[in-house]
Design a protein around this motif. Structure first.
Motif, PDB file in Angstrom:
ATOM      1  N   ILE A  46       3.778  -5.399 -62.780  1.00  0.00           N
ATOM      2  CA  ILE A  46       3.697  -6.756 -62.237  1.00  0.00           C
ATOM      3  C   ILE A  46       3.663  -6.792 -60.715  1.00  0.00           C
ATOM      4  N   GLN A  47       4.263  -5.799 -60.045  1.00  0.00           N
ATOM      5  CA  GLN A  47       4.313  -5.863 -58.580  1.00  0.00           C
ATOM      6  C   GLN A  47       2.923  -5.845 -57.934  1.00  0.00           C
ATOM      7  N   PRO A  48       2.000  -4.959 -58.324  1.00  0.00           N
ATOM      8  CA  PRO A  48       0.666  -5.002 -57.714  1.00  0.00           C
ATOM      9  C   PRO A  48      -0.044  -6.333 -57.933  1.00  0.00           C
ATOM     10  N   THR A  49       0.067  -6.868 -59.146  1.00  0.00           N
ATOM     11  CA  THR A  49      -0.604  -8.133 -59.441  1.00  0.00           C
ATOM     12  C   THR A  49       0.003  -9.279 -58.640  1.00  0.00           C
ATOM     13  N   LEU A  50       1.332  -9.368 -58.602  1.00  0.00           N
ATOM     14  CA  LEU A  50       1.982 -10.424 -57.833  1.00  0.00           C
ATOM     15  C   LEU A  50       1.675 -10.299 -56.345  1.00  0.00           C
ATOM     16  N   SER A  51       1.654  -9.078 -55.834  1.00  0.00           N
ATOM     17  CA  SER A  51       1.339  -8.871 -54.411  1.00  0.00           C
ATOM     18  C   SER A  51      -0.047  -9.392 -54.095  1.00  0.00           C
ATOM     19  N   LEU A  52      -1.010  -9.053 -54.953  1.00  0.00           N
ATOM     20  CA  LEU A  52      -2.387  -9.506 -54.731  1.00  0.00           C
ATOM     21  C   LEU A  52      -2.496 -11.020 -54.867  1.00  0.00           C
ATOM     22  N   LEU A  53      -1.847 -11.588 -55.874  1.00  0.00           N
ATOM     23  CA  LEU A  53      -1.922 -13.032 -56.092  1.00  0.00           C
ATOM     24  C   LEU A  53      -1.300 -13.808 -54.939  1.00  0.00           C
ATOM     25  N   ILE A  54      -0.068 -13.461 -54.584  1.00  0.00           N
ATOM     26  CA  ILE A  54       0.643 -14.221 -53.548  1.00  0.00           C
ATOM     27  C   ILE A  54      -0.055 -14.086 -52.198  1.00  0.00           C
ATOM     28  N   ALA A  55      -0.439 -12.865 -51.837  1.00  0.00           N
ATOM     29  CA  ALA A  55      -1.118 -12.666 -50.554  1.00  0.00           C
ATOM     30  C   ALA A  55      -2.436 -13.426 -50.508  1.00  0.00           C
ATOM     31  N   SER A  56      -3.192 -13.395 -51.588  1.00  0.00           N
ATOM     32  CA  SER A  56      -4.491 -14.092 -51.618  1.00  0.00           C
ATOM     33  C   SER A  56      -4.312 -15.599 -51.527  1.00  0.00           C
ATOM     34  N   ILE A  57      -3.342 -16.145 -52.273  1.00  0.00           N
ATOM     35  CA  ILE A  57      -3.130 -17.593 -52.250  1.00  0.00           C
ATOM     36  C   ILE A  57      -2.662 -18.058 -50.879  1.00  0.00           C
ATOM     37  N   VAL A  58      -1.762 -17.292 -50.257  1.00  0.00           N
ATOM     38  CA  VAL A  58      -1.273 -17.661 -48.922  1.00  0.00           C
ATOM     39  C   VAL A  58      -2.418 -17.631 -47.903  1.00  0.00           C
ATOM     40  N   VAL A  59      -3.209 -16.561 -47.911  1.00  0.00           N
ATOM     41  CA  VAL A  59      -4.313 -16.437 -46.952  1.00  0.00           C
ATOM     42  C   VAL A  59      -5.347 -17.529 -47.171  1.00  0.00           C
ATOM     43  N   VAL A  60      -5.732 -17.741 -48.422  1.00  0.00           N
ATOM     44  CA  VAL A  60      -6.736 -18.760 -48.733  1.00  0.00           C
ATOM     45  C   VAL A  60      -6.258 -20.146 -48.312  1.00  0.00           C
ATOM     46  N   SER A  61      -5.003 -20.465 -48.593  1.00  0.00           N
ATOM     47  CA  SER A  61      -4.473 -21.790 -48.267  1.00  0.00           C
ATOM     48  C   SER A  61      -4.420 -22.020 -46.767  1.00  0.00           C
TER      49      SER A  61
END
Length: 313
Positions: free
Chosen positions: A95-110
């Protein structure tokens, strides 16, 4: 606020049940057999039938699902048919790689999308046209195709970023961040322009309201009008598109994890699907559904913070 949270959590329960049921049925009806995946193609029909009975695969699908659901409500998502590992443990390891990618992408995109949209609405000119081009390119080019161009340039030509793989946070912030840069850029490519375009439209609409004209006439500063008042008015449309983009990012992680060789939940789901490992497939699907539920809940909480009337819904 608590009523909004309670309502969303309540309606998420039947959603999770429905998603798990549909996934279980599709995975059960799909071609393939976990017993054959375990024993190999050279197994005899008798060996396959015996293993199916031992694994409980000879039971009707609805009985198998009822048994899985009875354990799932207690927090037990079953065990892998292939490895015998508890599904919750397999998910925890990935779960850590997936959460890292999701959270970082959502923060950057937003942040980037909203900043570009606000700047374009207040300044206009060339930036507005650039956002239109970026939006069109992001919608036309899949993020995994864009990733295939990023890897040779940054990893092979410039040699400044790793081409693939994931560095756990425990190995240091630097390696962890470096392993996320290219996947996040690829993930953000398709969503930044869309968010920026919607943010610009929302801000332009807010700046055109009568109350803004009155504030300008009364001598309010430009910064106060834009960032304290117009931004609040434009906040709900911006949050809506951020929520939609975030859900799209969740669905896009499976392909990008494959491109960048991330040991995340997407790869686990693909591997389990190929082996007809139904408990793992259903468990990962439920986890992704929980991610979507959390995103929707955060968006609703944002609505409630911007507009107090939402709290009464």
């Amino acid at each position: 606020m608590l009523k909004v949270v309670a309502y969303r959590l309540a309606i998420s329960i039947p959603v999770l049940v429905l998603v798990s049921l549909v996934t279980f049925l599709i995975a059960s009806l799909a071609p393939g057999n976990a017993a054959i995946a375990i024993l190999g193609q050279g197994a005899t029909p008798e060996q396959i039938v015996e293993l199916q009975q031992r694994l409980g695969l000879d039971e009707p699908v609805i009985v198998q699902y009822a048994d899985w659901l009875a354990r799932a409500v207690r927090g037990d998502l079953g065990t892998s048919l292939i490895t015998g590992q508890p599904v919750t443990q397999a998910i925890g390891q990935r779960i850590q790689p997936t959460l890292s990618l999701l959270i970082a992408s959502i923060v950057v995109v937003s942040i980037v999308g909203c900043a570009l949209g606000i700047f374009a609405a207040t300044r206009g000119g060339v930036l507005a046209r650039i956002i239109d081009i970026l939006t069109f390119a992001g919608l036309a080019i899949p993020n995994f195709v864009f990733a295939l161009y990023l890897i040779p340039f940054f990893a092979l030509t410039l040699r400044i970023l790793p081409a693939s793989g994931y560095s756990p946070l425990a190995e240091g912030l630097g390696p962890w961040s470096a392993s996320l840069v290219l996947p996040v850029i690829a993930m953000a490519f398709g969503s930044v322009g869309l968010i920026a375009k919607q943010a610009r439209a929302a801000m332009e609409d807010a700046l055109g309201r009568e109350f803004v004209s009155m504030m300008r006439a009364n001598g309010y500063s430009r910064a106060s009008i834009v960032y304290r008042h117009a931004l609040k008015t434009a906040g709900m449309p911006m949050l809506s598109v951020i929520g939609l983009a975030s859900v799209g990012i969740i669905s896009g992680t499976v392909l990008l994890e494959a491109v960048f060789a991330f040991p995340g939940l997407g790869g686990l789901a693909v591997q389990a699907s190929g082996q007809s490992d139904i408990p793992v497939v259903v468990g990962v699907t439920v986890m992704f559904t929980i991610f979507v539920v959390i995103i929707n809940l955060l968006v609703d909480l944002g609505f409630a913070a911007i507009n107090p009337k939402v709290r009464l819904a």
